[in-house]
Design a protein around this motif. Sequence first.
Motif, short mmCIF file in Angstrom:
data_model
loop_
_atom_site.label_atom_id
_atom_site.label_comp_id
_atom_site.label_asym_id
_atom_site.label_seq_id
_atom_site.Cartn_x
_atom_site.Cartn_y
_atom_site.Cartn_z
N MET A 1 0.83 -1.21 0.00
CA MET A 1 0.00 0.00 0.00
C MET A 1 0.86 1.26 0.00
O MET A 1 0.52 2.25 -0.64
N ARG A 2 1.99 1.20 0.72
CA ARG A 2 2.86 2.38 0.77
C ARG A 2 3.42 2.70 -0.62
O ARG A 2 3.53 3.86 -1.00
N PHE A 5 0.79 4.37 -2.64
CA PHE A 5 0.62 5.73 -2.18
C PHE A 5 1.70 6.64 -2.76
O PHE A 5 1.43 7.75 -3.22
N GLU A 8 0.97 7.41 -6.28
CA GLU A 8 -0.10 8.41 -6.40
C GLU A 8 0.43 9.82 -6.14
O GLU A 8 0.05 10.77 -6.83
N ILE A 66 -7.16 10.51 -2.87
CA ILE A 66 -6.00 10.12 -2.05
C ILE A 66 -6.27 10.42 -0.58
O ILE A 66 -5.98 9.60 0.30
N ARG A 69 -8.76 7.72 0.65
CA ARG A 69 -8.26 6.34 0.71
C ARG A 69 -7.06 6.17 1.64
O ARG A 69 -6.97 5.22 2.40
N GLN A 70 -6.13 7.10 1.54
CA GLN A 70 -4.84 6.93 2.21
C GLN A 70 -4.75 7.63 3.56
O GLN A 70 -3.91 7.27 4.38
N PRO A 72 -3.46 10.53 4.51
CA PRO A 72 -2.05 10.88 4.74
C PRO A 72 -1.88 11.81 5.95
O PRO A 72 -2.82 12.51 6.35
#
Length: 217
Positions: A1-2, A5, A8, A66, A69-70, A72
């Motif tokens: 996943m990282r 990311f 993206e 982003i 989903r992520q 951050p």
Amino acid sequence: MREVFQQELAEVQERLVEIATLVETSIDNATRAFNESNVSLAEAVIADDSKIDEAAIALDELAIAILARQQPVARDLRIVVSALRISASLERMGDMSEHIAQLARYRFPDKVVPKSLRTTFAELGHLDVQIARKLTQLLRTEDVRIAEEIRNDDDRIDALHLSVFDKVLGETWKGAAVDTVDATLASRYHERFADHAVSIAKKVQYLATGDWVAAEL
């Protein structure tokens, strides 16, 4: 996943560069149309503004996805949020180019400003194109030295912008009312184009160094 990311985030940067490149082309064509009274170029700028708008919307949608989903944090969050703000500034820069082109189209086949101001507007256009090129490079490289160059170029544009006002408000000004309005608007569009570039440069500089530039933009 990282890894996904990071891919993206890289795509966000690539899209910013792509939009900046479109803006670079737009202001180059707009200033040429303005200074040369080239209606074909003016109409091309006006027609192509939608490409900048659509690219900015697509980037915003990616950035929002982003965030959803992520989720951050820290610097990654600042990158995504900054991308949303930079995208908005780039879209406004495209609008300024379109406004300059619209003036050229409205006044065709005449030139927009009287002969006494044409050297000033040629320099304004040259500096805006130069700033747009530097901005594309800045977004690609995050080289903070370019951000400082953009700020210095903006100072020169501000001085030229003020000189236009001094000219049209001076006792020796012989232009008609429409000339005064056109010169004032055109000068403002050039100046605002550069202001948005400086705003972007400030954000990129912060992302690259962690230091916020406190000086007024």
